[in-house]
Write a protein that holds these residues in place. Structure first.
Motif, PDB file in Angstrom:
ATOM      1  N   ALA A 136       0.857  -1.183   0.000  1.00 45.64           N
ATOM      2  CA  ALA A 136       0.000   0.000   0.000  1.00 45.64           C
ATOM      3  C   ALA A 136       0.895   1.236   0.000  1.00 45.64           C
ATOM      4  CB  ALA A 136      -0.920   0.006   1.215  1.00 45.64           C
ATOM      5  N   TYR A 137       0.475   2.269  -0.749  1.00 51.23           N
ATOM      6  CA  TYR A 137       1.298   3.467  -0.920  1.00 51.23           C
ATOM      7  C   TYR A 137       0.442   4.713  -0.704  1.00 51.23           C
ATOM      8  CZ  TYR A 137       3.853  -0.002  -3.725  1.00 51.23           C
ATOM      9  OH  TYR A 137       4.473  -1.131  -4.185  1.00 51.23           O
ATOM     10  N   VAL A 138       1.089   5.764  -0.218  1.00 48.92           N
ATOM     11  CA  VAL A 138       0.491   7.096  -0.150  1.00 48.92           C
ATOM     12  C   VAL A 138       1.278   7.997  -1.095  1.00 48.92           C
ATOM     13  CG1 VAL A 138       0.008   9.092   1.300  1.00 48.92           C
ATOM     14  CG2 VAL A 138      -0.307   6.783   2.213  1.00 48.92           C
ATOM     15  N   ASP A 139       0.601   8.490  -2.147  1.00 46.77           N
ATOM     16  CA  ASP A 139       1.206   9.462  -3.065  1.00 46.77           C
ATOM     17  C   ASP A 139       0.995  10.841  -2.466  1.00 46.77           C
ATOM     18  OD1 ASP A 139       2.006   7.538  -4.928  1.00 46.77           O
ATOM     19  OD2 ASP A 139       0.024   7.505  -5.842  1.00 46.77           O
ATOM     20  N   ILE A 140       2.082  11.507  -2.101  1.00 47.29           N
ATOM     21  CA  ILE A 140       1.990  12.723  -1.302  1.00 47.29           C
ATOM     22  C   ILE A 140       1.402  13.884  -2.098  1.00 47.29           C
ATOM     23  CG2 ILE A 140       3.342  14.378   0.035  1.00 47.29           C
ATOM     24  CD1 ILE A 140       5.300  12.057   0.599  1.00 47.29           C
TER      25      ILE A 140
ATOM     26  N   PRO B 272       6.226  12.218  -5.159  1.00 44.16           N
ATOM     27  CA  PRO B 272       6.885  11.419  -4.119  1.00 44.16           C
ATOM     28  C   PRO B 272       5.870  10.545  -3.386  1.00 44.16           C
ATOM     29  CG  PRO B 272       6.641  13.700  -3.413  1.00 44.16           C
ATOM     30  CD  PRO B 272       6.174  13.654  -4.830  1.00 44.16           C
ATOM     31  N   TYR B 273       6.350   9.414  -2.846  1.00 40.52           N
ATOM     32  CA  TYR B 273       5.448   8.486  -2.170  1.00 40.52           C
ATOM     33  C   TYR B 273       6.188   7.745  -1.073  1.00 40.52           C
ATOM     34  CZ  TYR B 273       7.738   4.822  -4.921  1.00 40.52           C
ATOM     35  OH  TYR B 273       8.682   3.980  -5.477  1.00 40.52           O
TER      36      TYR B 273
ATOM     37  N   GLY C  63      10.029   6.714  -2.475  1.00 40.02           N
ATOM     38  CA  GLY C  63      10.543   7.038  -3.807  1.00 40.02           C
ATOM     39  C   GLY C  63       9.725   8.128  -4.455  1.00 40.02           C
ATOM     40  N   ALA C  64       9.803   8.198  -5.775  1.00 37.87           N
ATOM     41  CA  ALA C  64       9.061   9.204  -6.542  1.00 37.87           C
ATOM     42  C   ALA C  64       8.812   8.662  -7.940  1.00 37.87           C
ATOM     43  CB  ALA C  64       9.830  10.525  -6.608  1.00 37.87           C
ATOM     44  N   SER C  65       7.700   9.076  -8.515  1.00 34.58           N
ATOM     45  CA  SER C  65       7.380   8.718  -9.895  1.00 34.58           C
ATOM     46  C   SER C  65       7.367   9.985 -10.742  1.00 34.58           C
ATOM     47  CB  SER C  65       6.029   8.006  -9.977  1.00 34.58           C
ATOM     48  OG  SER C  65       4.986   8.864  -9.552  1.00 34.58           O
ATOM     49  N   TYR C  66       7.576   9.799 -12.039  1.00 33.72           N
ATOM     50  CA  TYR C  66       7.605  10.927 -12.972  1.00 33.72           C
ATOM     51  C   TYR C  66       6.774  10.577 -14.198  1.00 33.72           C
ATOM     52  CZ  TYR C  66       9.269  14.407 -16.292  1.00 33.72           C
ATOM     53  OH  TYR C  66       9.324  15.422 -17.219  1.00 33.72           O
ATOM     54  N   CYS C  67       5.916  11.484 -14.617  1.00 30.94           N
ATOM     55  CA  CYS C  67       5.036  11.245 -15.752  1.00 30.94           C
ATOM     56  C   CYS C  67       5.834  11.267 -17.057  1.00 30.94           C
ATOM     57  CB  CYS C  67       3.940  12.307 -15.810  1.00 30.94           C
ATOM     58  SG  CYS C  67       2.786  12.264 -14.424  1.00 30.94           S
TER      59      CYS C  67
ATOM     60  N   THR D 220       4.219   9.812 -20.029  1.00 35.10           N
ATOM     61  CA  THR D 220       3.093  10.078 -20.926  1.00 35.10           C
ATOM     62  C   THR D 220       1.853  10.247 -20.048  1.00 35.10           C
ATOM     63  OG1 THR D 220       2.403   7.765 -21.220  1.00 35.10           O
ATOM     64  CG2 THR D 220       4.174   8.562 -22.648  1.00 35.10           C
ATOM     65  N   ASP D 221       0.681  10.358 -20.676  1.00 38.94           N
ATOM     66  CA  ASP D 221      -0.557  10.495 -19.912  1.00 38.94           C
ATOM     67  C   ASP D 221      -0.869   9.246 -19.098  1.00 38.94           C
ATOM     68  OD1 ASP D 221      -0.852  13.009 -20.899  1.00 38.94           O
ATOM     69  OD2 ASP D 221      -2.514  12.555 -22.257  1.00 38.94           O
ATOM     70  N   ASN D 222      -0.282   8.102 -19.439  1.00 43.15           N
ATOM     71  CA  ASN D 222      -0.585   6.848 -18.731  1.00 43.15           C
ATOM     72  C   ASN D 222       0.632   6.139 -18.159  1.00 43.15           C
ATOM     73  OD1 ASN D 222      -2.780   7.046 -21.136  1.00 43.15           O
ATOM     74  ND2 ASN D 222      -3.690   6.129 -19.331  1.00 43.15           N
ATOM     75  N   ALA D 223       1.849   6.517 -18.572  1.00 35.11           N
ATOM     76  CA  ALA D 223       3.061   5.811 -18.149  1.00 35.11           C
ATOM     77  C   ALA D 223       3.890   6.675 -17.205  1.00 35.11           C
ATOM     78  CB  ALA D 223       3.901   5.413 -19.359  1.00 35.11           C
ATOM     79  N   LYS D 224       4.452   6.015 -16.177  1.00 33.41           N
ATOM     80  CA  LYS D 224       5.277   6.702 -15.189  1.00 33.41           C
ATOM     81  C   LYS D 224       6.595   5.959 -14.999  1.00 33.41           C
ATOM     82  CE  LYS D 224       1.498   8.550 -12.377  1.00 33.41           C
ATOM     83  NZ  LYS D 224       0.943   8.623 -11.008  1.00 33.41           N
ATOM     84  N   LEU D 225       7.651   6.723 -14.800  1.00 34.81           N
ATOM     85  CA  LEU D 225       8.933   6.192 -14.349  1.00 34.81           C
ATOM     86  C   LEU D 225       8.926   6.216 -12.829  1.00 34.81           C
ATOM     87  CD1 LEU D 225      11.918   5.325 -14.824  1.00 34.81           C
ATOM     88  CD2 LEU D 225      12.486   7.761 -14.815  1.00 34.81           C
ATOM     89  N   ASP D 226       9.272   5.086 -12.219  1.00 30.47           N
ATOM     90  CA  ASP D 226       9.245   4.950 -10.760  1.00 30.47           C
ATOM     91  C   ASP D 226      10.648   4.612 -10.274  1.00 30.47           C
ATOM     92  OD1 ASP D 226       8.929   4.036  -8.079  1.00 30.47           O
ATOM     93  OD2 ASP D 226       6.831   3.573  -8.482  1.00 30.47           O
ATOM     94  N   VAL D 227      11.210   5.462  -9.421  1.00 33.29           N
ATOM     95  CA  VAL D 227      12.540   5.258  -8.848  1.00 33.29           C
ATOM     96  C   VAL D 227      12.409   5.333  -7.330  1.00 33.29           C
ATOM     97  CG1 VAL D 227      14.906   6.104  -8.693  1.00 33.29           C
ATOM     98  CG2 VAL D 227      13.668   6.261 -10.868  1.00 33.29           C
ATOM     99  N   GLY D 228      12.992   4.338  -6.631  1.00 29.34           N
ATOM    100  CA  GLY D 228      12.830   4.369  -5.190  1.00 29.34           C
ATOM    101  C   GLY D 228      13.778   3.450  -4.450  1.00 29.34           C
TER     102      GLY D 228
END
Length: 277
Positions: free
Chosen positions: A148-152, A160-161, A202-206, A208-216
């Motif tokens: 479970a995650y909280v996107d801040i 960030p999450y 970590g943090a995600s970055y948009c 495209t409108d549907n795809a995210k890069l997730d680094v954490g």
């Protein structure tokens, strides 16, 4: 008669000329201005939807310790004098659901590649003299977690999450090779399912409108369990738990509406002027 007729005609002409002048002096009906429309309203978008993810990682593991039974007799316990785990890679995937803009859950399955183990033990060799042996092995694992995650919040496409997960790990030890002056001995490795949990940030970055890069970063703990079996007066052995510090990068693709897409505006139409009677 003539004078009366002339007077009537003259009166009619004068009244006809006076009517436009009188009409010009009458006030026009006032125009009632409608209230000015508010600024365009942007409705809160529904960001709920399923997503899939894939991740790659590099981890560094540590052991809390390792013990073994001496001479196959229960109650007589020996301890590794030293123990070290090398680094390793991980690959995994999962499926999740974005419950709200700020909360999501997923289930992930990760494979941990082979991680080398080096250790040493001390005791007495066949001559009765003290001696030290070197021990080598390796382990791999499957880590299954419900997370479970909280996107801040999202700023300039970056979200960030923090998160946490709970589940289990199937940890498989390969054979342990024990070398001392008496020779080389192989202890069969053991595998078992164990309780596991994880903490993430970590943090995600948009992209495209549907795809995210997730680094954490992810901290994982796997409970202790069987490590190797009995062989020539030693064993079985048990590790007392493994901690893993992992840097991860991956992609998430959300089906349906994502918070990476700008919300659609709701345009308020310009009102028509209202005239009073």
């Amino acid at each position: 008669m003539f004078n009366f007729g002339r007077g009537a005609v003259l009166a009619g002409l004068l009244s006809g000329l006076a009517m436009p002048a009188l009409a010009a002096d009458l006030p026009e009906p006032p125009v009632v201005e409608a209230p000015q429309p508010a600024a365009p309203v942007y409705e809160e978008a529904d960001y709920g939807g399923w997503y899939i993810r894939g991740d790659l990682g590099y981890r560094k593991s540590t052991m809390r310790g390792a013990d073994y039974i001496l001479y196959g007799a229960p109650g007589i316990v020996g301890h590794f004098d030293s123990h070290e785990l090398k680094g390793g890679f991980s690959i995994g995937g999962g499926v999740g659901y974005q419950v709200t803009k700020y909360f999501r859950t997923d289930v992930t399955l990760d494979y941990w590649s082979k991680t080398k183990f080096n250790g040493s033990t001390s005791g007495f060799c066949g001559t009765g003299l003290p001696c030290t042996s070197s021990d080598t092995s390796s382990y791999s694992a499957l880590l299954l977690l419900a997370n479970a995650y909280v996107d801040i919040g999202t700023w300039h496409g970056i979200t960030p999450y923090v998160g946490a997960g709970i589940g289990g790990a199937n940890l498989k030890w390969n054979s342990l090779i024990n070398k001392d002056p008496d020779g080389e001995f192989e202890h069969e490795g053991k595998s078992s399912w164990r309780f596991a949990y994880a903490l993430m940030a970590g943090a995600s970055y948009c992209l495209t409108d549907n795809a995210k890069l997730d680094v954490g970063y992810r901290f994982s703990h796997i409970n202790g369990g069987p490590m190797f079996g009995y062989k020539v007066g030693g064993g079985p052995g048990f590790d007392t738990g493994i901690n893993s510090h992992e840097v991860r990068a991956g992609l998430r693709y959300q089906f349906g509406r994502s918070d990476c897409a700008p919300p659609p505006p709701v345009y308020v139409p310009e009102p028509e002027p209202v005239y009073t009677k």
